[in-house]
Design a protein around this motif. Structure first.
Motif, PDB file in Angstrom:
ATOM      1  N   ASN A 162       0.829  -1.200   0.000  1.00  0.00           N
ATOM      2  CA  ASN A 162       0.000   0.000   0.000  1.00  0.00           C
ATOM      3  C   ASN A 162       0.872   1.263   0.000  1.00  0.00           C
ATOM      4  O   ASN A 162       2.091   1.211   0.120  1.00  0.00           O
ATOM      5  N   THR A 163       0.223   2.409  -0.141  1.00  0.00           N
ATOM      6  CA  THR A 163       0.946   3.670  -0.259  1.00  0.00           C
ATOM      7  C   THR A 163       1.801   3.967   0.966  1.00  0.00           C
ATOM      8  O   THR A 163       2.941   4.420   0.847  1.00  0.00           O
ATOM      9  N   LYS A 164       1.256   3.691   2.162  1.00  0.00           N
ATOM     10  CA  LYS A 164       2.012   3.947   3.394  1.00  0.00           C
ATOM     11  C   LYS A 164       3.267   3.080   3.442  1.00  0.00           C
ATOM     12  O   LYS A 164       4.347   3.560   3.777  1.00  0.00           O
ATOM     13  N   ASN A 165       3.128   1.797   3.093  1.00  0.00           N
ATOM     14  CA  ASN A 165       4.288   0.903   3.096  1.00  0.00           C
ATOM     15  C   ASN A 165       5.300   1.311   2.032  1.00  0.00           C
ATOM     16  O   ASN A 165       6.506   1.226   2.262  1.00  0.00           O
ATOM     17  N   ALA A 166       4.823   1.747   0.873  1.00  0.00           N
ATOM     18  CA  ALA A 166       5.724   2.174  -0.196  1.00  0.00           C
ATOM     19  C   ALA A 166       6.538   3.385   0.254  1.00  0.00           C
ATOM     20  O   ALA A 166       7.743   3.473  -0.012  1.00  0.00           O
ATOM     21  N   GLU A 167       5.899   4.313   0.926  1.00  0.00           N
ATOM     22  CA  GLU A 167       6.598   5.501   1.433  1.00  0.00           C
ATOM     23  C   GLU A 167       7.621   5.112   2.502  1.00  0.00           C
ATOM     24  O   GLU A 167       8.746   5.609   2.507  1.00  0.00           O
ATOM     25  N   VAL A 209      15.133   2.896   2.351  1.00  0.00           N
ATOM     26  CA  VAL A 209      16.208   2.826   1.357  1.00  0.00           C
ATOM     27  C   VAL A 209      17.066   4.082   1.449  1.00  0.00           C
ATOM     28  O   VAL A 209      18.304   3.999   1.466  1.00  0.00           O
ATOM     29  N   GLU A 210      16.436   5.241   1.529  1.00  0.00           N
ATOM     30  CA  GLU A 210      17.187   6.498   1.633  1.00  0.00           C
ATOM     31  C   GLU A 210      18.037   6.540   2.897  1.00  0.00           C
ATOM     32  O   GLU A 210      19.177   7.024   2.872  1.00  0.00           O
ATOM     33  N   TRP A 211      17.494   6.050   4.008  1.00  0.00           N
ATOM     34  CA  TRP A 211      18.201   6.018   5.286  1.00  0.00           C
ATOM     35  C   TRP A 211      19.448   5.136   5.188  1.00  0.00           C
ATOM     36  O   TRP A 211      20.543   5.524   5.602  1.00  0.00           O
ATOM     37  N   ILE A 212      19.277   3.946   4.613  1.00  0.00           N
ATOM     38  CA  ILE A 212      20.403   3.025   4.453  1.00  0.00           C
ATOM     39  C   ILE A 212      21.447   3.635   3.517  1.00  0.00           C
ATOM     40  O   ILE A 212      22.650   3.612   3.795  1.00  0.00           O
ATOM     41  N   LYS A 213      20.991   4.197   2.390  1.00  0.00           N
ATOM     42  CA  LYS A 213      21.908   4.770   1.410  1.00  0.00           C
ATOM     43  C   LYS A 213      22.638   6.001   1.952  1.00  0.00           C
ATOM     44  O   LYS A 213      23.742   6.308   1.516  1.00  0.00           O
ATOM     45  N   ALA A 214      22.040   6.701   2.905  1.00  0.00           N
ATOM     46  CA  ALA A 214      22.721   7.842   3.523  1.00  0.00           C
ATOM     47  C   ALA A 214      23.936   7.378   4.323  1.00  0.00           C
ATOM     48  O   ALA A 214      24.950   8.070   4.391  1.00  0.00           O
ATOM     49  N   VAL A 215      23.826   6.197   4.913  1.00  0.00           N
ATOM     50  CA  VAL A 215      24.923   5.644   5.712  1.00  0.00           C
ATOM     51  C   VAL A 215      25.924   4.898   4.830  1.00  0.00           C
ATOM     52  O   VAL A 215      27.132   4.969   5.047  1.00  0.00           O
ATOM     53  N   TYR A 216      25.433   4.179   3.840  1.00  0.00           N
ATOM     54  CA  TYR A 216      26.273   3.388   2.936  1.00  0.00           C
ATOM     55  C   TYR A 216      26.001   3.803   1.489  1.00  0.00           C
ATOM     56  O   TYR A 216      25.392   3.054   0.720  1.00  0.00           O
ATOM     57  N   PRO A 217      26.441   4.990   1.079  1.00  0.00           N
ATOM     58  CA  PRO A 217      26.072   5.519  -0.239  1.00  0.00           C
ATOM     59  C   PRO A 217      26.620   4.743  -1.431  1.00  0.00           C
ATOM     60  O   PRO A 217      26.027   4.780  -2.507  1.00  0.00           O
ATOM     61  N   VAL A 277      20.505  -3.821  -0.173  1.00  0.00           N
ATOM     62  CA  VAL A 277      19.857  -2.671   0.462  1.00  0.00           C
ATOM     63  C   VAL A 277      18.345  -2.791   0.315  1.00  0.00           C
ATOM     64  O   VAL A 277      17.588  -2.555   1.245  1.00  0.00           O
ATOM     65  N   ALA A 278      17.887  -3.194  -0.875  1.00  0.00           N
ATOM     66  CA  ALA A 278      16.444  -3.321  -1.135  1.00  0.00           C
ATOM     67  C   ALA A 278      15.799  -4.356  -0.212  1.00  0.00           C
ATOM     68  O   ALA A 278      14.716  -4.121   0.336  1.00  0.00           O
ATOM     69  N   THR A 279      16.454  -5.498  -0.027  1.00  0.00           N
ATOM     70  CA  THR A 279      15.900  -6.544   0.836  1.00  0.00           C
ATOM     71  C   THR A 279      15.864  -6.091   2.282  1.00  0.00           C
ATOM     72  O   THR A 279      14.858  -6.281   2.974  1.00  0.00           O
ATOM     73  N   LEU A 280      16.930  -5.479   2.749  1.00  0.00           N
ATOM     74  CA  LEU A 280      16.944  -4.994   4.135  1.00  0.00           C
ATOM     75  C   LEU A 280      15.851  -3.947   4.336  1.00  0.00           C
ATOM     76  O   LEU A 280      15.119  -3.997   5.317  1.00  0.00           O
ATOM     77  N   ALA A 281      15.707  -3.014   3.394  1.00  0.00           N
ATOM     78  CA  ALA A 281      14.661  -1.987   3.516  1.00  0.00           C
ATOM     79  C   ALA A 281      13.287  -2.628   3.565  1.00  0.00           C
ATOM     80  O   ALA A 281      12.422  -2.207   4.342  1.00  0.00           O
ATOM     81  N   SER A 282      13.080  -3.657   2.768  1.00  0.00           N
ATOM     82  CA  SER A 282      11.795  -4.367   2.772  1.00  0.00           C
ATOM     83  C   SER A 282      11.522  -5.016   4.115  1.00  0.00           C
ATOM     84  O   SER A 282      10.413  -4.918   4.653  1.00  0.00           O
ATOM     85  N   TYR A 283      12.519  -5.667   4.691  1.00  0.00           N
ATOM     86  CA  TYR A 283      12.338  -6.296   6.006  1.00  0.00           C
ATOM     87  C   TYR A 283      12.124  -5.270   7.099  1.00  0.00           C
ATOM     88  O   TYR A 283      11.362  -5.508   8.036  1.00  0.00           O
ATOM     89  N   LEU A 284      12.761  -4.120   7.012  1.00  0.00           N
ATOM     90  CA  LEU A 284      12.565  -3.072   8.008  1.00  0.00           C
ATOM     91  C   LEU A 284      11.183  -2.437   7.879  1.00  0.00           C
ATOM     92  O   LEU A 284      10.652  -1.907   8.845  1.00  0.00           O
ATOM     93  N   THR A 285      10.596  -2.499   6.696  1.00  0.00           N
ATOM     94  CA  THR A 285       9.273  -1.935   6.437  1.00  0.00           C
ATOM     95  C   THR A 285       8.175  -2.826   7.000  1.00  0.00           C
ATOM     96  O   THR A 285       7.159  -2.333   7.479  1.00  0.00           O
ATOM     97  N   ALA A 286       8.390  -4.127   6.931  1.00  0.00           N
ATOM     98  CA  ALA A 286       7.356  -5.092   7.344  1.00  0.00           C
ATOM     99  C   ALA A 286       7.015  -5.015   8.811  1.00  0.00           C
ATOM    100  O   ALA A 286       7.689  -4.548   9.631  1.00  0.00           O
TER     101      ALA A 286
END
Length: 64
Positions: free
Chosen positions: A2-7, A13-21, A55-64
């Motif tokens: 849903n939109t909330k989960n997508a946001e 992803v942005e948070w992770i990429k800020a630390v590990y660009p 990064v994508a997989t970790l972001a997905s798990y952190l979202t769930a």
């Protein structure tokens, strides 16, 4: 997703990429440092393959 989960996913992803660009794959140690958890906790909790996670997989798990 849903939109909330997508946001939330996008923010994670942005948070992770800020630390590990310059990384698309993170080690168990990277994730443990990022989350402030132990290596063992991270290895048991997240789906690492050959001791790496995208990064994508970790972001997905952190979202769930």
């Amino acid at each position: 997703m849903n939109t909330k989960n997508a946001e939330t996913y996008r923010r994670n992803v942005e948070w992770i990429k800020a630390v590990y660009p310059n990384k698309e794959l993170l080690t168990i140690k990277d994730v443990a440092q990022f989350l402030g958890r132990s290596n063992n906790f991270c290895a048991r909790t997240y789906p690492f393959r050959n001791r790496m996670i995208s990064v994508a997989t970790l972001a997905s798990y952190l979202t769930a």
